[in-house]
Design a protein around this motif. Structure first.
Motif, short mmCIF file in Angstrom:
data_model
loop_
_atom_site.label_atom_id
_atom_site.label_comp_id
_atom_site.label_asym_id
_atom_site.label_seq_id
_atom_site.Cartn_x
_atom_site.Cartn_y
_atom_site.Cartn_z
N ILE A 157 0.99 -1.16 0.00
CA ILE A 157 -0.04 -0.03 0.10
C ILE A 157 0.77 1.26 0.12
CG2 ILE A 157 -1.68 1.53 1.52
CD1 ILE A 157 -3.20 -1.30 2.05
N PRO A 158 2.04 1.39 0.85
CA PRO A 158 2.69 2.67 0.78
C PRO A 158 3.16 2.95 -0.78
CG PRO A 158 3.28 1.41 2.71
CD PRO A 158 2.40 0.61 1.79
N LEU B 119 0.38 5.10 -8.40
CA LEU B 119 -0.71 5.62 -9.10
C LEU B 119 -0.33 6.84 -9.76
CD1 LEU B 119 -3.46 4.91 -6.30
CD2 LEU B 119 -3.17 3.86 -8.38
N GLN B 120 0.61 7.72 -9.28
CA GLN B 120 1.12 8.67 -10.08
C GLN B 120 1.56 8.78 -11.38
OE1 GLN B 120 4.26 10.16 -7.31
NE2 GLN B 120 3.09 11.67 -6.61
N ARG B 121 2.11 7.32 -11.80
CA ARG B 121 2.93 7.11 -12.98
C ARG B 121 1.88 6.57 -13.96
NH1 ARG B 121 8.24 7.20 -12.20
NH2 ARG B 121 8.72 6.22 -14.09
N ALA C 217 -6.60 -1.97 -14.42
CA ALA C 217 -6.07 -3.07 -15.03
C ALA C 217 -4.89 -3.99 -14.41
CB ALA C 217 -5.83 -3.03 -16.63
N ILE C 218 -3.99 -3.36 -14.17
CA ILE C 218 -2.76 -3.92 -13.48
C ILE C 218 -3.18 -4.41 -12.12
CG2 ILE C 218 -0.49 -3.59 -12.54
CD1 ILE C 218 -0.11 -1.34 -14.45
N ALA C 219 -3.94 -3.97 -11.31
CA ALA C 219 -4.31 -4.49 -10.04
C ALA C 219 -5.25 -5.62 -10.22
CB ALA C 219 -5.06 -3.21 -9.13
N ALA D 225 -4.03 -4.26 -2.81
CA ALA D 225 -3.50 -3.09 -2.26
C ALA D 225 -3.73 -2.01 -3.05
CB ALA D 225 -2.08 -3.42 -1.97
N VAL D 226 -3.63 -2.16 -4.35
CA VAL D 226 -3.84 -0.84 -5.10
C VAL D 226 -5.17 -0.51 -5.18
CG1 VAL D 226 -3.77 0.06 -7.52
CG2 VAL D 226 -1.86 -1.75 -6.77
#
Length: 478
Positions: A70-71, A77-79, A87-89, A121-122
């Motif tokens: 999570i950290p 998420l900025q990138r 999709a990735i999560a 976590a994402v």
């Protein structure tokens, strides 16, 4: 780490934005897996020939992996765009689910659970930060009530859902059933998901990630060693001490990195009193919830002889009530504020957990059902206002840090609670067996002491609830 999602006009009051609804649905599916294995612990012990302490790691490893990942999600998420993050999560979650379904050994099952957790976590920070941006302040309580379905009710329903599935066959079915559901949710979400911001370049401090993982993981793993027997106590003390030292290093490093504007977790969120109090209450609440959810299936199956299906049906009403009350409690928060909900909720938590300290081989099942329902209602009355109040007490540029910290400490507290209750129960059971008690009496005594510990910790929530303001934005939050 800056705010992950760029500012945009808030949605019209009274309506939940489509992007939030989609994220809630996906988050519900993935977080359900946090506790879906709890009811399967007795089955895992027989099928894979492992101890109770080892079996509980299918849940603990999931929570610790979330706490470690999570950290990092703030930087991630900025990138990427919202659709890419989604999709990735979900893709990572699907891979972990498939691996768990075909796992040939306990070690491979643990790897699958960790991969699942990385995807899960994402979703939480993505959902929380998106909500704070697109939902107007006067409507957040209602929307957060719906979010409670995903973040709080999904773990509460996990044991009930797994009980129904386990009645049909092997523990592998828990993953076989989830896999197509998660796949359909992923495809539907990708068709409807909107991007609400543009990706931006960002840096990450990997030493902070490593130290945080070692610190939080060391604490919980060290605690679990206490339940393995007298020979493991020394090792447990050493690992706990090393974990605490690693966390201290992590804190000092974040304080230093704050001067350059690139901390992994901005600890300046803790200067906002309402957020800090909400963080404490939420952490203890999740510790109590997961602790009780570990103990109840063991009590009902091992000591009362119920099947996984019967156990699931017994705890299902509490989870359903919690879910149905989420939106209502959110609306009540918008209208009346936090204190009329959080104070009674925290008191109800103490009462229900205190009553569970009296479990016996003859306690009527309707009493168990009623106490579990009271616990779930109390947690519902506590969690929704806490999420909304705590995040609302932060300035917008700290939303992503706040959601990361809430998510991280939630999982650490839940993992800590899981290890704590199993350790206390196992240690007390072993001591009673040495004194000549029967196995059933010894395990019942261990379970009672574990409930005593959880109930004692929950008393702290009442003291914290009495200090919380009725609304965010009090002078203490400036």
């Amino acid at each position: 780490m800056t705010t992950v999602i760029e500012e945009r006009p808030a949605a019209k009051a009274g309506r939940t934005p489509a992007v939030v609804r989609l994220l809630v649905l996906a988050t519900f599916v993935v977080i359900l897996n946090e506790t879906i294995m709890i009811n399967a612990i007795p089955r895992l012990m027989d099928s894979l020939h492992i101890t109770e302490q080892s079996a509980q790691w299918v849940s603990t490893a999931f929570m610790l992996a979330m706490a470690a990942v999570i950290p990092v999600t703030g930087w991630f998420l900025q990138r990427v765009t919202t659709r890419q993050a989604y999709a990735i999560a979900m893709g990572v979650f699907l891979v972990g689910t498939a691996l768990s379904a075909v796992a040939p050994s306990f070690e491979v099952l643990l790897v699958g659970r960790i991969v699942q957790a990385a995807g899960t976590a994402v979703m939480m920070p993505l959902l929380m930060t998106t909500l704070m941006i697109v939902v107007p302040e006067q409507d957040r309580g209602r929307v957060m009530g719906n979010v409670t379905l995903a973040i709080s009710v999904a773990p509460a329903l996990g044991p009930a859902v797994s009980g129904l599935i386990l009645q049909a066959g092997s523990w592998r079915l828990l993953f076989v059933v989830v896999l197509p559901i998660a796949g359909l949710v992923t495809l539907f979400g990708l068709r409807k998901m909107e991007n609400i911001g543009e990706p931006a370049a960002g840096s990450i401090d990997w030493p902070s990630v490593a130290v945080a993982t070692l610190g939080f993981g060391g604490l919980v793993y060290g605690l679990s060693l206490f339940g393995e027997g007298h020979g493991s106590v020394g090792a447990g003390i050493g690992v706990v001490g090393a974990g605490a030292a690693a966390i201290a290093v992590f804190v000092f490093r974040q304080l230093r990195l704050q001067r350059t504007g690139t901390p992994l977790m901005d600890l300046r969120t803790l200067k906002h009193g309402t957020f800090t109090l909400s963080l404490v209450l939420m952490s203890i609440g999740f510790l109590a919830m997961l602790g009780a959810m570990i103990l109840l299936p063991l009590y009902l199956q091992n000591l009362r002889g119920l099947s996984p299906l019967e156990t699931g049906l017994l705890v299902m009403p509490g989870g359903l009530i919690m879910g149905l009350l989420g939106p209502t409690i959110g609306k009540a928060f918008d209208r009346f504020g936090s204190r009329p909900l959080i104070v009674p909720g925290s008191i109800g938590m103490v009462v229900s957990l205190g009553a569970f300290t009296q479990v016996s081989a003859t306690m009527p099942f309707w009493v168990v059902l009623g106490l579990h329902a009271l616990l779930m209602v109390s947690l519902a009355a506590t969690f929704t206002p806490c999420f909304t109040l705590g995040m609302g007490g932060l300035p917008a540029h700290l939303y992503s840090h706040g959601s990361s910290m809430l998510g991280t400490l939630q999982q650490v507290a839940a993992a800590f609670g899981t290890a704590l209750v199993v350790t206390v129960m196992s240690s007390r059971t072993t001591a009673l067996l040495a004194e000549g008690s029967s196995p059933a009496q010894a395990q019942m005594g261990g379970m009672r002491l574990a409930f005593v510990v959880v109930a004692a910790l929950s008393v702290v929530t009442v003291a914290v609830a009495l200090r919380l303001p009725n609304r965010a934005g009090s002078p203490s939050d400036d």
